[in-house]
Design a protein around this motif. Structure first.
Motif, PDB file in Angstrom:
ATOM      1  N   GLY A  52       0.815  -1.215   0.000  1.00  3.33           N
ATOM      2  CA  GLY A  52       0.000   0.000   0.000  1.00  3.33           C
ATOM      3  C   GLY A  52       0.840   1.253   0.000  1.00  3.33           C
ATOM      4  N   LEU A  53       1.923   1.256   0.778  1.00  2.00           N
ATOM      5  CA  LEU A  53       2.818   2.416   0.796  1.00  2.00           C
ATOM      6  C   LEU A  53       3.491   2.620  -0.558  1.00  2.00           C
ATOM      7  N   THR A  54       3.847   1.532  -1.221  1.00  2.00           N
ATOM      8  CA  THR A  54       4.444   1.629  -2.554  1.00  2.00           C
ATOM      9  C   THR A  54       3.455   2.225  -3.547  1.00  2.00           C
ATOM     10  N   LEU A  55       2.214   1.765  -3.501  1.00  2.00           N
ATOM     11  CA  LEU A  55       1.195   2.309  -4.394  1.00  2.00           C
ATOM     12  C   LEU A  55       0.918   3.779  -4.102  1.00  2.00           C
ATOM     13  N   LEU A  56       0.919   4.135  -2.826  1.00  2.00           N
ATOM     14  CA  LEU A  56       0.702   5.531  -2.461  1.00  2.00           C
ATOM     15  C   LEU A  56       1.856   6.418  -2.925  1.00  2.00           C
ATOM     16  N   ALA A  57       3.080   5.915  -2.827  1.00  2.00           N
ATOM     17  CA  ALA A  57       4.236   6.671  -3.301  1.00  2.00           C
ATOM     18  C   ALA A  57       4.184   6.853  -4.818  1.00  2.00           C
ATOM     19  N   LEU A  58       3.765   5.825  -5.537  1.00  3.48           N
ATOM     20  CA  LEU A  58       3.624   5.951  -6.986  1.00  3.48           C
ATOM     21  C   LEU A  58       2.548   6.969  -7.342  1.00  3.48           C
ATOM     22  N   HIS A  59       1.474   6.989  -6.574  1.00  2.00           N
ATOM     23  CA  HIS A  59       0.408   7.963  -6.821  1.00  2.00           C
ATOM     24  C   HIS A  59       0.908   9.388  -6.603  1.00  2.00           C
ATOM     25  N   VAL A  60       1.639   9.603  -5.527  1.00  2.00           N
ATOM     26  CA  VAL A  60       2.162  10.936  -5.229  1.00  2.00           C
ATOM     27  C   VAL A  60       3.188  11.360  -6.274  1.00  2.00           C
ATOM     28  N   ALA A  61       3.933  10.401  -6.809  1.00  2.00           N
ATOM     29  CA  ALA A  61       4.934  10.710  -7.831  1.00  2.00           C
ATOM     30  C   ALA A  61       4.306  11.009  -9.190  1.00  2.00           C
ATOM     31  N   GLY A  62       3.029  10.718  -9.346  1.00  2.00           N
ATOM     32  CA  GLY A  62       2.346  11.034 -10.592  1.00  2.00           C
ATOM     33  C   GLY A  62       2.254   9.888 -11.571  1.00  2.00           C
ATOM     34  N   VAL A  63       2.641   8.709 -11.168  1.00  2.00           N
ATOM     35  CA  VAL A  63       2.555   7.541 -12.048  1.00  2.00           C
ATOM     36  C   VAL A  63       1.089   7.137 -12.159  1.00  2.00           C
ATOM     37  N   GLY A  64       0.622   6.932 -13.378  1.00  2.00           N
ATOM     38  CA  GLY A  64      -0.743   6.497 -13.590  1.00  2.00           C
ATOM     39  C   GLY A  64      -1.771   7.608 -13.506  1.00  2.00           C
ATOM     40  N   SER A  65      -1.333   8.845 -13.575  1.00  2.00           N
ATOM     41  CA  SER A  65      -2.276   9.952 -13.468  1.00  2.00           C
ATOM     42  C   SER A  65      -3.041  10.176 -14.759  1.00  2.00           C
ATOM     43  N   GLY A  66      -2.522   9.692 -15.864  1.00  2.00           N
ATOM     44  CA  GLY A  66      -3.226   9.830 -17.142  1.00  2.00           C
ATOM     45  C   GLY A  66      -2.855  11.078 -17.907  1.00  2.00           C
ATOM     46  N   TRP A  67      -2.139  12.005 -17.310  1.00  2.00           N
ATOM     47  CA  TRP A  67      -1.743  13.224 -17.996  1.00  2.00           C
ATOM     48  C   TRP A  67      -0.395  13.027 -18.661  1.00  2.00           C
ATOM     49  N   SER A  68      -0.279  13.542 -19.840  1.00  2.00           N
ATOM     50  CA  SER A  68       0.954  13.426 -20.592  1.00  2.00           C
ATOM     51  C   SER A  68       1.448  14.823 -20.971  1.00  2.00           C
ATOM     52  N   ALA A  69       2.723  15.060 -20.861  1.00  2.00           N
ATOM     53  CA  ALA A  69       3.291  16.365 -21.219  1.00  2.00           C
ATOM     54  C   ALA A  69       3.196  16.589 -22.735  1.00  2.00           C
ATOM     55  N   ARG A  70       3.317  15.528 -23.506  1.00  2.00           N
ATOM     56  CA  ARG A  70       3.231  15.656 -24.950  1.00  2.00           C
ATOM     57  C   ARG A  70       1.811  15.949 -25.414  1.00  2.00           C
ATOM     58  N   GLY A  71       0.811  15.434 -24.721  1.00  2.00           N
ATOM     59  CA  GLY A  71      -0.576  15.626 -25.135  1.00  2.00           C
ATOM     60  C   GLY A  71      -1.126  17.004 -24.841  1.00  2.00           C
ATOM     61  N   ARG A  72      -0.467  17.785 -24.017  1.00  2.00           N
ATOM     62  CA  ARG A  72      -0.967  19.087 -23.611  1.00  2.00           C
ATOM     63  C   ARG A  72      -0.478  20.218 -24.523  1.00  2.00           C
ATOM     64  N   ARG A  73       0.451  19.926 -25.417  1.00  2.00           N
ATOM     65  CA  ARG A  73       1.056  20.960 -26.267  1.00  2.00           C
ATOM     66  C   ARG A  73       0.122  21.283 -27.447  1.00  2.00           C
ATOM     67  N   ARG A  74       0.012  22.597 -27.773  1.00  3.48           N
ATOM     68  CA  ARG A  74      -0.799  23.009 -28.926  1.00  3.48           C
ATOM     69  C   ARG A  74       0.008  23.880 -29.837  1.00  3.48           C
TER      70      ARG A  74
END
Length: 58
Positions: A36-58
């Motif tokens: 659970g702590l590992t999953l929480l750390a991954l969540h805080v680090a932004g893994v699996g958030s669904g946002w991509s830096a490449r997808g936000r560029r226009r």
């Protein structure tokens, strides 16, 4: 999503610990809590958030 899975893992670890359920060495409450702590750390680090830096560029 990872935070929800972490919360479920913490709840399972709590139930195993509170009910003093006898489990094998790989499925102890401490191991579930560390998962659970590992999953929480991954969540805080932004893994699996669904946002991509490449997808936000226009």
């Amino acid at each position: 999503m990872l935070a929800i899975i972490a919360a479920v893992a913490f709840f399972i670890a709590f139930l195993i610990n509170a009910a003093e359920i006898s489990t094998n060495d790989a499925f102890t409450s401490t191991n579930i809590m560390l998962l659970g702590l590992t999953l929480l750390a991954l969540h805080v680090a932004g893994v699996g958030s669904g946002w991509s830096a490449r997808g936000r560029r226009r």
